[in-house]
Design an enzyme around this catalytic site. Structure first.
Site, PDB file in Angstrom:
ATOM      1  N   CYS A  16       0.639  -1.542  -0.068  1.00  0.00           N
ATOM      2  CA  CYS A  16      -0.072  -0.294   0.406  1.00  0.00           C
ATOM      3  C   CYS A  16       1.021   1.342  -0.287  1.00  0.00           C
ATOM      4  O   CYS A  16       2.115   1.188  -0.460  1.00  0.00           O
ATOM      5  CB  CYS A  16      -1.086   0.582   1.397  1.00  0.00           C
ATOM      6  SG  CYS A  16      -0.721   0.382   3.275  1.00  0.00           S
ATOM      7  N   HIS A  24      14.198 -13.131  13.386  1.00  0.00           N
ATOM      8  CA  HIS A  24      13.990 -12.699  14.770  1.00  0.00           C
ATOM      9  C   HIS A  24      12.497 -12.907  14.883  1.00  0.00           C
ATOM     10  O   HIS A  24      11.960 -12.842  15.793  1.00  0.00           O
ATOM     11  CB  HIS A  24      14.454 -10.903  15.325  1.00  0.00           C
ATOM     12  CG  HIS A  24      15.771 -11.140  15.443  1.00  0.00           C
ATOM     13  ND1 HIS A  24      16.502 -10.255  16.351  1.00  0.00           N
ATOM     14  CD2 HIS A  24      16.737 -11.593  14.576  1.00  0.00           C
ATOM     15  CE1 HIS A  24      18.122 -10.469  15.874  1.00  0.00           C
ATOM     16  NE2 HIS A  24      17.987 -11.381  15.416  1.00  0.00           N
TER      17      HIS A  24
END
Length: 149
Positions: free
Chosen positions: A65, A98
């Protein structure tokens, strides 16, 4: 590998460039919610891609977007999805390594340069899911919270 992709009207042009790039890299690319209206809502695309990625465990997703934030927020409402907004390769790496992200959110107005976008996508796709026990423990905590709430 299958990559599901979606974009609102502000990300449509970048989405089309990304599809061409990924197909040239021999990925199967699926746009599950194609919508060519002049103005459309990012939520429709984010939910659709999120559901497809959740169902197809060996897939990834890319959402676009204007800022990348809206699709990221919406995708993260889909149970089982961990979406990360990345404007740099480091963002993409950390989101996968992570946080175990399975969807990448891009901002067409934040990172419009296609060469950088390709690097971000390559980093995201090529970074393996985390294997450290402390990170896996966090995923399980998130999954437990999703089940209970």
């Amino acid at each position: 590998m299958t990559i599901y992709i979606g974009a609102d009207y502000r990300g449509r042009e970048l989405k089309n460039k990304i599809i061409g790039y990924l197909e040239n890299c021999n990925y199967e690319v699926i746009d599950p919610f194609s919508d060519d209206r002049e103005v459309n809502d990012f939520t429709d695309f984010a939910f659709s891609v999120g559901e497809k990625v959740r169902e197809d465990k060996n897939s990834l997703g890319i959402l676009i977007c204007g800022s990348g934030s809206g699709v990221c927020i919406a995708a993260n409402k889909v149970k089982g999805i961990r979406c990360v907004r990345a404007a740099t390769t480091q963002d993409a790496f950390l989101g996968r390594d992570h946080d175990g992200a399975n969807i990448l959110a891009l901002g067409s107005e934040i990172t419009p340069e296609i060469d950088l976008v390709k690097d971000i996508i390559d980093t995201f796709i090529n970074t393996p899911m985390p294997t450290l026990e402390r990170r896996i423990k966090r995923f399980k905590q998130i999954e437990k919270y999703e089940e209970e709430n």
